[in-house]
Design a protein around this motif. Structure first.
Motif, short mmCIF file in Angstrom:
data_model
loop_
_atom_site.label_atom_id
_atom_site.label_comp_id
_atom_site.label_asym_id
_atom_site.label_seq_id
_atom_site.Cartn_x
_atom_site.Cartn_y
_atom_site.Cartn_z
N MET A 1 -11.98 1.80 21.71
CA MET A 1 -12.05 1.43 20.31
C MET A 1 -11.48 0.10 20.16
N LYS A 2 -12.20 -0.60 19.37
CA LYS A 2 -12.14 -1.89 19.03
C LYS A 2 -10.64 -2.06 18.02
N GLU A 3 -9.87 -3.12 18.65
CA GLU A 3 -8.77 -3.18 17.71
C GLU A 3 -9.10 -4.26 16.41
N ILE A 4 -8.56 -3.85 15.42
CA ILE A 4 -8.74 -4.48 14.34
C ILE A 4 -7.67 -5.49 14.02
N PRO A 5 -8.06 -6.84 14.00
CA PRO A 5 -7.01 -7.78 13.78
C PRO A 5 -6.40 -7.68 12.60
N THR A 6 -5.10 -7.83 12.29
CA THR A 6 -4.22 -7.69 11.03
C THR A 6 -3.42 -9.01 11.04
N ASP A 7 -2.98 -9.03 9.59
CA ASP A 7 -1.89 -10.03 9.40
C ASP A 7 -0.84 -9.42 8.92
N LYS A 8 0.21 -8.95 9.98
CA LYS A 8 1.35 -8.24 9.99
C LYS A 8 2.26 -8.56 8.60
N THR A 9 2.18 -9.91 8.54
CA THR A 9 3.41 -10.50 7.67
C THR A 9 2.64 -10.45 6.14
N THR A 10 1.35 -10.30 5.85
CA THR A 10 0.84 -10.23 4.46
C THR A 10 0.45 -8.74 4.20
N LEU A 11 0.70 -8.34 3.16
CA LEU A 11 0.49 -6.92 2.76
C LEU A 11 -0.71 -6.96 1.70
N CYS A 12 -1.70 -6.09 2.01
CA CYS A 12 -2.76 -5.70 0.91
C CYS A 12 -2.39 -4.80 -0.10
N PRO A 13 -2.30 -5.21 -1.26
CA PRO A 13 -1.82 -4.37 -2.38
C PRO A 13 -2.91 -3.16 -2.63
N SER A 14 -4.00 -2.97 -2.10
CA SER A 14 -4.77 -1.98 -2.44
C SER A 14 -5.27 -1.24 -1.05
N ALA A 15 -4.57 -1.11 -0.20
CA ALA A 15 -4.49 -0.47 1.08
C ALA A 15 -4.88 0.93 1.07
N ARG A 16 -5.36 1.79 1.72
CA ARG A 16 -5.44 3.20 1.74
C ARG A 16 -4.02 3.75 2.08
N PRO A 17 -3.45 4.87 1.56
CA PRO A 17 -2.47 5.33 2.05
C PRO A 17 -2.53 5.98 3.39
N GLU A 18 -3.60 5.94 4.05
CA GLU A 18 -3.72 6.53 5.62
C GLU A 18 -3.44 5.22 6.39
N SER A 19 -3.75 4.10 5.94
CA SER A 19 -3.51 2.82 6.71
C SER A 19 -2.12 2.78 7.45
N GLU A 20 -2.13 2.30 8.81
CA GLU A 20 -0.79 2.16 9.51
C GLU A 20 0.13 1.38 8.73
N ARG A 105 5.86 -8.31 -4.01
CA ARG A 105 5.14 -9.65 -4.23
C ARG A 105 5.28 -10.55 -3.20
N ARG A 106 6.50 -10.89 -2.71
CA ARG A 106 6.80 -12.00 -1.83
C ARG A 106 5.73 -11.80 -0.54
N ASP A 107 5.34 -10.78 -0.08
CA ASP A 107 4.50 -10.43 0.90
C ASP A 107 3.08 -10.30 0.64
N CYS A 108 2.62 -10.21 -0.67
CA CYS A 108 1.32 -9.59 -1.21
C CYS A 108 0.06 -10.76 -1.05
N ARG A 109 -0.87 -10.33 -0.43
CA ARG A 109 -2.07 -11.30 -0.23
C ARG A 109 -2.42 -11.69 -1.71
N TRP A 110 -2.61 -10.86 -2.57
CA TRP A 110 -3.10 -11.31 -3.89
C TRP A 110 -2.22 -12.14 -4.59
N TRP A 111 -0.75 -12.01 -4.63
CA TRP A 111 0.21 -12.96 -5.10
C TRP A 111 -0.14 -14.38 -4.20
N ASN A 112 -0.04 -14.40 -2.86
CA ASN A 112 -0.31 -15.62 -2.16
C ASN A 112 -1.50 -16.27 -2.53
N GLN A 113 -2.61 -15.68 -2.66
CA GLN A 113 -3.98 -16.26 -2.80
C GLN A 113 -4.05 -16.66 -4.32
#
Length: 145
Positions: A1-20, A105-113
């Motif tokens: 299985m291919k590993e999907i790269p993530t940014d562990k310090t930035t949160l996506c505020p629209s992630a699926r509940p099933e996301s790790e 907010r402090r870790d939110c991708r949308w806020w930071n972007q």
């Protein structure tokens, strides 16, 4: 299985509940015609028990969840920015006149972007919204302009 790269310090505020490592940071309130996110004081971890209790509806119909940004593993990510955040700011009207009391907010991708403009639109973003407006559906589409 291919590993999907993530940014562990930035949160996506629209992630699926099933996301790790996803957390609930809001509860969907308002009306069917005009749902709104009510923000929690502290994000809460998503558990299998919580997902099971949401049945028969999906957790994304009642919770706003965040998870580490999947970066290049996400259909909305262009290699540098979240295009969903950009489309939300460019196309949706503000849903509030003041910054919502958001616990991620402090870790939110949308806020930071996108800054305050994204936060002012965030309360109207519902992950599983079966009564979404045509505009909301267009904005959510990964390849819309």
């Amino acid at each position: 299985m291919k590993e999907i790269p993530t940014d562990k310090t930035t949160l996506c505020p629209s992630a699926r509940p099933e996301s790790e490592n996803s957390v609930v940071f809001g509860i969907i309130s308002g009306t069917v015609a005009e749902p709104r996110v009510a923000y929690l004081k502290q994000p809460q971890p998503i558990t299998d028990e919580l997902i099971a209790k949401a049945s028969p509806i999906t957790p994304a119909e009642i919770f706003r969840t965040a998870a580490p940004c999947a970066a290049t593993g996400c259909q909305h990510f262009d290699g540098q920015d979240c295009r969903l955040a950009t489309r939300i700011v460019e196309n949706l009207p503000a849903a509030t006149e003041e910054l919502p009391p958001c616990s991620i907010r402090r870790d939110c991708r949308w806020w930071n972007q996108e800054g305050k403009a994204a936060c002012m639109r965030c309360p109207q973003v519902i992950t599983d919204n079966y009564k979404a407006s045509e505009l909301a559906v267009k904005v959510a589409a990964p390849h819309s302009n």
